[in-house]
Design an enzyme around this catalytic site. Structure first.
Site, short mmCIF file in Angstrom:
data_model
loop_
_atom_site.label_atom_id
_atom_site.label_comp_id
_atom_site.label_asym_id
_atom_site.label_seq_id
_atom_site.Cartn_x
_atom_site.Cartn_y
_atom_site.Cartn_z
CD GLU A 1 -2.75 -1.27 2.45
OE1 GLU A 1 -2.55 -0.49 3.40
OE2 GLU A 1 -3.66 -2.12 2.44
CD GLU B 1 -4.85 -11.52 -5.28
OE1 GLU B 1 -4.19 -10.60 -4.77
OE2 GLU B 1 -6.06 -11.68 -5.13
CB CYS C 1 -9.78 -7.36 -6.44
SG CYS C 1 -8.36 -6.88 -7.42
N1 THU Z 1 -5.80 -6.87 -1.87
C1 THU Z 1 -5.04 -7.86 -2.44
O1 THU Z 1 -3.84 -7.98 -2.17
N2 THU Z 1 -5.64 -8.70 -3.33
C2 THU Z 1 -6.95 -8.62 -3.71
O2 THU Z 1 -7.39 -9.39 -4.58
C3 THU Z 1 -7.84 -7.65 -3.09
C4 THU Z 1 -7.21 -6.68 -2.15
C5 THU Z 1 -5.16 -5.94 -0.92
C6 THU Z 1 -5.04 -4.54 -1.45
C7 THU Z 1 -5.08 -3.70 -0.18
O3 THU Z 1 -3.75 -3.57 0.30
C8 THU Z 1 -5.87 -4.55 0.81
O4 THU Z 1 -5.95 -5.86 0.25
C9 THU Z 1 -7.27 -4.04 1.10
O5 THU Z 1 -8.02 -3.91 -0.07
#
Ligand code: THU
Length: 132
Positions: free
Chosen positions: A44, A55, A87
């Protein structure tokens, strides 16, 4: 490699996640069709919209390592009460290379569900859609 071993690799990767804003660390372990495994973690930034999913980090590692054919991916957030589903962007990224691969969505307590990626991204947009 067993499902459980792949999940353990994803759990291990999640320990390196950088998630100071959401507090939701994610790890992924991507198994290629030749058996090699690449991992990734979520990253982040202070610009919330500028974050990298675990992923996609794993896909970048694999493609950078010369691999473009994937068999399975395990995704986990150790604090996650729900199954860690990929996602929409991650589904698209995985589908680019292996639309029929298996997705293991894991909960913090280790339970998991398995899907074929083309169930999760039905009628995907792909290179055929770019034909003019
Ligand atoms: N996140 C992932 O690493 N993979 C996903 O498929 C969905 C979300 C992470 C991004 C962010 O740092 C945190 O999860 C909250 O959305």
């Amino acid at each position: 490699m067993t499902d459980r071993e792949l999940i353990q690799a994803a759990e291990e990767a999640s320990k390196n996640a950088y998630a100071p804003y959401s507090g939701f660390a994610v790890g992924a372990a991507l198994e290629c069709t030749d058996g090699t495994v690449f991992t990734g973690c979520s990253v982040e930034t202070a610009v919330y919209g500028c974050a990298l999913c675990a992923e996609q980090a794993a896909v970048a590692e694999a493609v950078g390592g010369g691999k473009r054919s994937f068999r399975r991916i395990a995704i986990v957030s150790p604090s996650g009460k729900e199954y860690s589903m990929p996602c929409g962007s991650c589904r698209q990224m995985l589908s680019e290379f292996s639309p029929e691969m298996e997705v293991l969505a894991v909960r913090g307590d280790g339970r998991y569900v398995s899907y074929a990626l083309d169930e999760l991204l039905f009628h995907s947009y792909n290179r055929d859609n770019l034909q003019r």
